[in-house]
Design a protein around this motif. Structure first.
Motif, PDB file in Angstrom:
ATOM      1  N   VAL A   1      16.515   8.604 -14.332  1.00  0.00           N
ATOM      2  CA  VAL A   1      15.905   7.374 -13.826  1.00  0.00           C
ATOM      3  C   VAL A   1      16.513   6.161 -14.524  1.00  0.00           C
ATOM      4  O   VAL A   1      16.792   5.126 -13.905  1.00  0.00           O
ATOM      5  CB  VAL A   1      14.371   7.426 -14.030  1.00  0.00           C
ATOM      6  CG1 VAL A   1      13.759   6.057 -13.803  1.00  0.00           C
ATOM      7  CG2 VAL A   1      13.756   8.438 -13.087  1.00  0.00           C
ATOM      8  N   MET A   2      16.764   6.313 -15.833  1.00  0.00           N
ATOM      9  CA  MET A   2      17.310   5.191 -16.588  1.00  0.00           C
ATOM     10  C   MET A   2      18.690   4.800 -16.052  1.00  0.00           C
ATOM     11  O   MET A   2      19.016   3.622 -15.927  1.00  0.00           O
ATOM     12  CB  MET A   2      17.430   5.594 -18.056  1.00  0.00           C
ATOM     13  CG  MET A   2      17.235   4.468 -19.043  1.00  0.00           C
ATOM     14  SD  MET A   2      17.033   5.168 -20.673  1.00  0.00           S
ATOM     15  CE  MET A   2      18.684   5.712 -21.041  1.00  0.00           C
ATOM     16  N   VAL A   3      19.502   5.813 -15.714  1.00  0.00           N
ATOM     17  CA  VAL A   3      20.874   5.514 -15.303  1.00  0.00           C
ATOM     18  C   VAL A   3      20.954   5.176 -13.818  1.00  0.00           C
ATOM     19  O   VAL A   3      21.640   4.241 -13.415  1.00  0.00           O
ATOM     20  CB  VAL A   3      21.791   6.715 -15.624  1.00  0.00           C
ATOM     21  CG1 VAL A   3      23.194   6.462 -15.143  1.00  0.00           C
ATOM     22  CG2 VAL A   3      21.781   6.966 -17.123  1.00  0.00           C
ATOM     23  N   LEU A   4      20.237   5.943 -12.995  1.00  0.00           N
ATOM     24  CA  LEU A   4      20.421   5.814 -11.546  1.00  0.00           C
ATOM     25  C   LEU A   4      19.318   5.021 -10.858  1.00  0.00           C
ATOM     26  O   LEU A   4      19.377   4.806  -9.665  1.00  0.00           O
ATOM     27  CB  LEU A   4      20.487   7.206 -10.915  1.00  0.00           C
ATOM     28  CG  LEU A   4      21.637   8.077 -11.401  1.00  0.00           C
ATOM     29  CD1 LEU A   4      21.483   9.475 -10.868  1.00  0.00           C
ATOM     30  CD2 LEU A   4      22.961   7.496 -10.955  1.00  0.00           C
ATOM     31  N   GLY A   5      18.291   4.638 -11.592  1.00  0.00           N
ATOM     32  CA  GLY A   5      17.188   3.913 -10.960  1.00  0.00           C
ATOM     33  C   GLY A   5      16.107   4.863 -10.498  1.00  0.00           C
ATOM     34  O   GLY A   5      16.282   6.080 -10.506  1.00  0.00           O
ATOM     35  N   ALA A   6      14.975   4.296 -10.091  1.00  0.00           N
ATOM     36  CA  ALA A   6      13.812   5.112  -9.741  1.00  0.00           C
ATOM     37  C   ALA A   6      14.130   6.006  -8.549  1.00  0.00           C
ATOM     38  O   ALA A   6      14.988   5.704  -7.729  1.00  0.00           O
ATOM     39  CB  ALA A   6      12.627   4.211  -9.410  1.00  0.00           C
ATOM     40  N   GLY A   7      13.419   7.140  -8.484  1.00  0.00           N
ATOM     41  CA  GLY A   7      13.615   8.056  -7.368  1.00  0.00           C
ATOM     42  C   GLY A   7      14.848   8.930  -7.509  1.00  0.00           C
ATOM     43  O   GLY A   7      15.254   9.583  -6.556  1.00  0.00           O
ATOM     44  N   ALA A   8      15.436   8.935  -8.687  1.00  0.00           N
ATOM     45  CA  ALA A   8      16.632   9.757  -8.875  1.00  0.00           C
ATOM     46  C   ALA A   8      16.245  11.229  -8.854  1.00  0.00           C
ATOM     47  O   ALA A   8      15.235  11.623  -9.420  1.00  0.00           O
ATOM     48  CB  ALA A   8      17.286   9.418 -10.203  1.00  0.00           C
ATOM     49  N   ASP A   9      17.028  12.039  -8.158  1.00  0.00           N
ATOM     50  CA  ASP A   9      16.773  13.473  -8.097  1.00  0.00           C
ATOM     51  C   ASP A   9      18.110  14.194  -8.164  1.00  0.00           C
ATOM     52  O   ASP A   9      18.861  14.212  -7.193  1.00  0.00           O
ATOM     53  CB  ASP A   9      16.035  13.808  -6.802  1.00  0.00           C
ATOM     54  CG  ASP A   9      15.705  15.285  -6.721  1.00  0.00           C
ATOM     55  OD1 ASP A   9      16.055  16.009  -7.676  1.00  0.00           O
ATOM     56  OD2 ASP A   9      15.108  15.698  -5.729  1.00  0.00           O
ATOM     57  N   LEU A  10      18.405  14.746  -9.326  1.00  0.00           N
ATOM     58  CA  LEU A  10      19.697  15.403  -9.493  1.00  0.00           C
ATOM     59  C   LEU A  10      19.587  16.912  -9.375  1.00  0.00           C
ATOM     60  O   LEU A  10      20.473  17.636  -9.780  1.00  0.00           O
ATOM     61  CB  LEU A  10      20.281  15.046 -10.865  1.00  0.00           C
ATOM     62  CG  LEU A  10      20.693  13.589 -11.050  1.00  0.00           C
ATOM     63  CD1 LEU A  10      21.213  13.376 -12.444  1.00  0.00           C
ATOM     64  CD2 LEU A  10      21.751  13.201 -10.045  1.00  0.00           C
TER      65      LEU A  10
END
Lengths: 264, 208
Positions: free
Chosen positions: A75-84
């Motif tokens: 979330v910190m790197v890609l923004g909210a809602g990140a799902d890897l």
């Protein structure tokens, strides 16, 4: 106390009730290949337990902080809602391969006698399904949806260590039986893998006897089951597949799964 | 280099019976035992394995000149992991119930020895056509092996075949056959049968 009893249930579930080899069929290749002598089987078991613990530790860290939906670092790197989570298989296999490599180098440098006794098995472990299976099980309980509490590091490690111990128990028993089998007159076409699989079937039948242990253990650990707590535990996901009660712990879940298969 | 060894067609045929991955090479045991409780799960699994095996073999064959010897296993595994992720997502989209039932065994294709073995033995040394036909032969052989085990287990264990009833209503389902011990017993006995047939054939051809 609540947490401790959950840990005990997870441990018993992983080690005997849902034994990795005899219930989930993971790690069959070494189970057949390296179960000729008890000392070798024990070495293999120890190596697997060792690697499985390290892989579980690393994969928990990766899953919790990076891979699960809404993980802090992602979330910190890609923004909210990140799902890897789509990357998880690749990450796990990479983690396993590199931890096997690291363990091998470390053991060779600092514990030469140990390396001599089980070093030959280490490269084989990369492709041992038991390790990846443990990582996937941990992922299942860490990368949960909203509303459910993800497993902590302690629960995951307990699952991994006792899964490894369960593997060791199974492979050592198998090796003991096979040493005796050498003196038996086995039909020619069944020799080798055939008779090993049949013996494994009988062993698996014996291990099914542990089936109800977790529920009785649970009753001992929580004598008066409060109704309100049971309702609280329903997180709306597991109960759909289960006919009755106690959806909160893994062993219960898995045993009921067996029951369901039996009923089918 | 591509010219040595058997041709593409021979490799394809070899995968079916003479080098059957399950009965002859004893590879890929985990899925063989775990998903053969019914024909439907077994065939889905065989399809997934075939997809991954063929794609991974073709890709490995394409990049075979770039491979560094000491890193090759890692490259194979990562290639396979990428294709397994694709298979897993497609399956979850197209057949959700089936993918729930197969559970962890789809991702476990990554460590299925059949695929790594074919990448190592064949695809990393041969041209694309040879590698693809080898993979196709192996995956059909794998599917046949899964089908034979699943047929025995499903017919005896639930009295059905692909979900259709084949045994009479009065058939007492051998519940044990669809549970873990049944998998071990069935595979053990079928393996014995396969060896016995092989031995009898050899003797016959030797006598002639």
């Amino acid at each position: 106390m609540e947490h401790l009893s959950e840990l005990i249930l997870v441990a018993v579930g992983a080690a005997v009730i849902n034994n990795f080899v005899l219930h989930y069929f993971v790690g069959i290749c070494p189970f057949i290949g390296v179960s000729r002598r008890v000392d070798m089987a024990f070495g293999m078991g120890c190596a697997v337990t060792f690697v499985i613990t390290i892989a579980a530790l690393l994969s928990w860290v990766f899953t919790f902080y990076i891979l699960r939906p809404g993980a802090p670092l992602a979330v910190m790197v890609l923004g909210a809602g990140a799902d890897l989570s789509i990357l998880s298989y690749i990450v796990y296999i990479f983690v396993i391969a590199s931890s096997v490599q690291l363990v091998e180098m470390y053991v060779r440098k600092f514990f030469p006698p140990l390396y001599k006794s089980f070093g030959v098995f280490l490269p084989l472990i990369t492709t041992n399904c038991a390790i990846l299976f443990a990582c996937l099980e941990i992922m299942k309980y860490v990368a949960v949806g909203k509303g459910a509490e993800p497993w902590g590091l302690d629960t995951s490690l307990v699952l991994a260590i006792f899964g490894g111990i369960g593997f060791t128990i199974a492979i050592v028993i198998m090796a003991g039986i096979r040493e005796e089998l050498d003196h038996c007159d086995v039909p020619k076409s069944l020799r080798g893998a055939g008779i090993t699989l049949i013996v494994a079937g009988i062993l698996s039948l014996a291990f099914m006897g542990f089936g109800g242990v977790d529920r009785s253990l649970k009753d001992i650990l929580h004598p008066p089951a409060p109704v309100a707590a049971a309702v609280d535990d329903d997180n709306g996901e597991i109960p759909t597949t289960m006919p009755a009660a106690s959806p909160d712990s893994k062993p219960a879940d898995l045993t009921l799964n067996t029951d369901r298969r039996a009923a089918r | 280099m591509a010219s040595d060894g058997p041709t593409a067609g021979e490799r394809f045929l070899r995968g079916l019976i003479p080098e059957n991955p399950v009965y002859r090479q004893l590879l890929g045991m985990c899925p063989t035992l775990a998903v053969t409780g019914g024909m439907k799960t077994a065939m889905t699994m065989a399809g997934a394995v075939a997809f991954v095996l063929i794609c991974a073999n073709v890709l490995t064959s394409l990049i075979r000149n770039l491979l560094k010897p000491h890193l090759r296993i890692l490259v194979f595994t990562l290639t396979i992991a990428a294709f397994v992720t694709i298979a897993d997502r497609v399956l979850a989209y197209a057949m959700y119930d089936m993918s729930q039932e197969l559970g962890p065994y789809i991702p476990l294709i990554i460590v299925n020895c059949v695929i790594i073995c074919r990448c190592e033995v064949c695809a990393s040394k041969q041209s694309v056509v040879v590698a693809a036909s080898d993979a196709a032969g192996q995956s059909i052989g794998f599917a046949m092996a899964l089908a034979s085990i699943a047929a025995v287990r499903e017919i005896l264990g639930s009295g059905t075949f692909f979900g259709l009833r084949v045994m009479p209503e009065a058939w007492p389902n051998w519940g044990i056959m669809v549970m873990p011990p049944g998998a071990f017993l069935t595979l053990g006995l079928l393996l014995g049968l396969a060896n016995w047939i092989g031995a009898v054939r050899e003797k016959r051809s030797g006598a002639v």
